[in-house]
Design a protein around this motif. Structure first.
Motif, PDB file in Angstrom:
ATOM      1  N   ALA A 144     -17.163   8.347  -6.976  1.00  0.00           N
ATOM      2  CA  ALA A 144     -16.322   9.447  -7.433  1.00  0.00           C
ATOM      3  C   ALA A 144     -15.949  10.370  -6.280  1.00  0.00           C
ATOM      4  CB  ALA A 144     -17.042  10.223  -8.536  1.00  0.00           C
ATOM      5  N   VAL A 145     -16.916  10.678  -5.415  1.00  0.00           N
ATOM      6  CA  VAL A 145     -16.641  11.535  -4.257  1.00  0.00           C
ATOM      7  C   VAL A 145     -15.653  10.860  -3.315  1.00  0.00           C
ATOM      8  CG1 VAL A 145     -17.675  12.561  -2.201  1.00  0.00           C
ATOM      9  CG2 VAL A 145     -18.839  12.755  -4.399  1.00  0.00           C
ATOM     10  N   ALA A 146     -15.849   9.548  -3.078  1.00  0.00           N
ATOM     11  CA  ALA A 146     -14.930   8.828  -2.188  1.00  0.00           C
ATOM     12  C   ALA A 146     -13.515   8.813  -2.758  1.00  0.00           C
ATOM     13  CB  ALA A 146     -15.432   7.402  -1.978  1.00  0.00           C
ATOM     14  N   THR A 147     -13.406   8.647  -4.062  1.00  0.00           N
ATOM     15  CA  THR A 147     -12.079   8.638  -4.689  1.00  0.00           C
ATOM     16  C   THR A 147     -11.413  10.000  -4.560  1.00  0.00           C
ATOM     17  OG1 THR A 147     -12.821   6.969  -6.277  1.00  0.00           O
ATOM     18  CG2 THR A 147     -10.840   8.218  -6.838  1.00  0.00           C
ATOM     19  N   ARG A 148     -12.169  11.063  -4.807  1.00  0.00           N
ATOM     20  CA  ARG A 148     -11.584  12.407  -4.691  1.00  0.00           C
ATOM     21  C   ARG A 148     -11.198  12.722  -3.258  1.00  0.00           C
ATOM     22  NH1 ARG A 148     -16.051  15.280  -8.648  1.00  0.00           N
ATOM     23  NH2 ARG A 148     -15.221  14.398 -10.617  1.00  0.00           N
ATOM     24  N   ALA A 149     -11.993  12.208  -2.287  1.00  0.00           N
ATOM     25  CA  ALA A 149     -11.618  12.402  -0.883  1.00  0.00           C
ATOM     26  C   ALA A 149     -10.314  11.673  -0.575  1.00  0.00           C
ATOM     27  CB  ALA A 149     -12.741  11.898   0.021  1.00  0.00           C
ATOM     28  N   GLY A 150     -10.163  10.477  -1.145  1.00  0.00           N
ATOM     29  CA  GLY A 150      -8.917   9.747  -0.957  1.00  0.00           C
ATOM     30  C   GLY A 150      -7.736  10.464  -1.585  1.00  0.00           C
ATOM     31  N   ILE A 151      -7.948  11.056  -2.750  1.00  0.00           N
ATOM     32  CA  ILE A 151      -6.878  11.821  -3.404  1.00  0.00           C
ATOM     33  C   ILE A 151      -6.474  13.009  -2.547  1.00  0.00           C
ATOM     34  CG2 ILE A 151      -6.332  13.265  -5.393  1.00  0.00           C
ATOM     35  CD1 ILE A 151      -8.173  11.458  -7.048  1.00  0.00           C
ATOM     36  N   ASP A 200       0.845  -1.202   0.000  1.00  0.00           N
ATOM     37  CA  ASP A 200       0.000   0.000   0.000  1.00  0.00           C
ATOM     38  C   ASP A 200       0.874   1.244   0.000  1.00  0.00           C
ATOM     39  OD1 ASP A 200      -2.240   1.595   0.080  1.00  0.00           O
ATOM     40  OD2 ASP A 200      -2.547   1.399   2.229  1.00  0.00           O
ATOM     41  N   PRO A 201       1.576   1.490  -1.127  1.00  0.00           N
ATOM     42  CA  PRO A 201       2.534   2.605  -1.146  1.00  0.00           C
ATOM     43  C   PRO A 201       1.871   3.962  -1.005  1.00  0.00           C
ATOM     44  CG  PRO A 201       2.207   1.736  -3.356  1.00  0.00           C
ATOM     45  CD  PRO A 201       1.522   0.801  -2.426  1.00  0.00           C
ATOM     46  N   LEU A 202       0.610   4.063  -1.367  1.00  0.00           N
ATOM     47  CA  LEU A 202      -0.092   5.351  -1.280  1.00  0.00           C
ATOM     48  C   LEU A 202      -0.825   5.544   0.040  1.00  0.00           C
ATOM     49  CD1 LEU A 202      -1.608   5.493  -4.875  1.00  0.00           C
ATOM     50  CD2 LEU A 202       0.506   6.529  -4.058  1.00  0.00           C
ATOM     51  N   GLY A 203      -0.804   4.546   0.903  1.00  0.00           N
ATOM     52  CA  GLY A 203      -1.529   4.663   2.176  1.00  0.00           C
ATOM     53  C   GLY A 203      -3.035   4.751   1.980  1.00  0.00           C
ATOM     54  N   VAL A 220      -8.923   5.917   1.963  1.00  0.00           N
ATOM     55  CA  VAL A 220     -10.256   5.489   1.540  1.00  0.00           C
ATOM     56  C   VAL A 220     -10.820   4.593   2.624  1.00  0.00           C
ATOM     57  CG1 VAL A 220     -11.599   4.342  -0.253  1.00  0.00           C
ATOM     58  CG2 VAL A 220      -9.524   5.590  -0.863  1.00  0.00           C
ATOM     59  N   SER A 221     -11.874   5.048   3.274  1.00  0.00           N
ATOM     60  CA  SER A 221     -12.417   4.371   4.445  1.00  0.00           C
ATOM     61  C   SER A 221     -12.775   2.924   4.144  1.00  0.00           C
ATOM     62  CB  SER A 221     -13.667   5.108   4.942  1.00  0.00           C
ATOM     63  OG  SER A 221     -14.297   4.389   5.977  1.00  0.00           O
ATOM     64  N   GLY A 222     -12.395   2.037   5.063  1.00  0.00           N
ATOM     65  CA  GLY A 222     -12.699   0.625   4.900  1.00  0.00           C
ATOM     66  C   GLY A 222     -14.069   0.240   5.395  1.00  0.00           C
ATOM     67  N   TRP A 223     -14.842   1.189   5.944  1.00  0.00           N
ATOM     68  CA  TRP A 223     -16.192   0.853   6.404  1.00  0.00           C
ATOM     69  C   TRP A 223     -17.253   1.778   5.833  1.00  0.00           C
ATOM     70  CZ3 TRP A 223     -19.050   4.499   8.960  1.00  0.00           C
ATOM     71  CH2 TRP A 223     -18.356   5.592   9.493  1.00  0.00           C
ATOM     72  N   LEU A 224     -16.915   3.068   5.645  1.00  0.00           N
ATOM     73  CA  LEU A 224     -17.934   4.000   5.162  1.00  0.00           C
ATOM     74  C   LEU A 224     -18.309   3.715   3.715  1.00  0.00           C
ATOM     75  CD1 LEU A 224     -19.716   6.444   5.564  1.00  0.00           C
ATOM     76  CD2 LEU A 224     -17.775   7.916   4.979  1.00  0.00           C
TER      77      LEU A 224
END
Length: 278
Positions: free
Chosen positions: A175-182, A9-12, A17-21
């Motif tokens: 898409a929102v979850a991905t952008r939050a992860g970014i 998991d080089p990007l953490g 990205v939440s594992g439950w939400l």
């Protein structure tokens, strides 16, 4: 010399990205999608039952005093008639019970129940009965069946529209979850990008994480939907006869569908963000 440990998991992303939400949100979407699929299947079954069953049946009321048994034998010889049955008083009383209560003591007219080979033969058979049995009154179910079938088809269309809406909402959530992860791993992504990590490599890391979480959430949602669909099937059994046939293939397809939507959504979102980097 010890071999360096492989960084999975080089990007953490497990922290970003939440594992439950995200699985919980996807599970809710999958639950709604499964119910929509069940509704579409139920509406299709209702339409088939009405179009193939009730539409191909008619009731014939004979003149008072006429014996329905030989009359039924005559009607059975008409082209387009699959079966003609003389209805006894018990059968008539059971049909009238929801409206009149106990009708066993009422003067009931002789009746014949006619089953057609195909609904297209209804008008021809009705004309033949009128010529064969003067004074007989034929009640066709075609008009009401057409209306009920139209209602069932409308419900089916609404179910498919609901499924499409759920798919759109799921795409937006992913898409929102991905952008939050970014946003959470912006600095790490920028450093890796400057060190030579390609856009495709970074995007695929995000896509794998989001797709896996979406598949887990979809599995939970489908599993939660099964008891509801079974309960709805039992409630609808008086209308569907044998009950609701579960669309197993469509329900199972929701899981890889959710994973694919998540994969392409995350891949596209990350690539678009990376293109804006200097």
């Amino acid at each position: 010399m010890a071999k360096p440990a492989r960084v999975r998991d080089p990007l953490g992303l497990r922290r970003a990205v939440s594992g439950w939400l995200l699985p919980a949100l996807v599970a809710a979407m999958a639950l709604l999608a499964a119910i929509a699929l069940g509704g579409a299947e139920a509406a299709e079954a209702l339409a088939r039952r009405w179009e193939g069953g009730a539409a191909a049946a008619m009731l014939v009321q004979l003149q008072p005093g006429l014996d329905p048994v030989p009359a039924a034998e005559q009607v059975a010889t008409l082209p387009g008639v699959a079966e003609a049955i003389a209805m006894d008083r018990e059968r008539l009383s059971a049909l009238l019970h929801p409206w009149l209560g106990d009708a066993s003591g009422l003067p009931l007219p002789p009746m014949i129940e006619v089953r057609l080979t195909h609904v297209r033969e209804a008008d021809i058979v009705a004309q033949g009965i009128a010529e064969m049995l003067p004074g007989a009154q034929v009640e066709q179910h075609g008009v009401w069946v057409a209306r009920l079938s139209a209602l069932a088809r409308s419900l089916q269309a609404m179910a498919w529209m609901t499924l499409a809406l759920v798919g759109g909402l799921a795409t937006a959530i992913l898409a929102v979850a991905t952008r939050a992860g970014i946003a959470a791993r912006r600095d790490t992504i920028t450093i890796l990008h400057e060190l030579g990590a390609t856009d495709g490599t970074i995007a695929r890391h995000f896509a794998k994480r989001v797709a896996w979480l979406a598949a887990c959430g979809a599995s939970i949602g489908v599993a939660e939907a099964l008891p509801l669909l079974f309960a709805l099937g039992r409630m609808a059994s008086p209308l569907l006869g044998d009950g609701l046939e579960m669309p197993w293939l469509a329900l199972l397809a929701l899981i890889p569908a959710a994973a694919l939507i998540a994969w392409f959504t995350a891949l596209s979102a990350v690539r678009m963000w990376l293109k804006r980097l200097p």
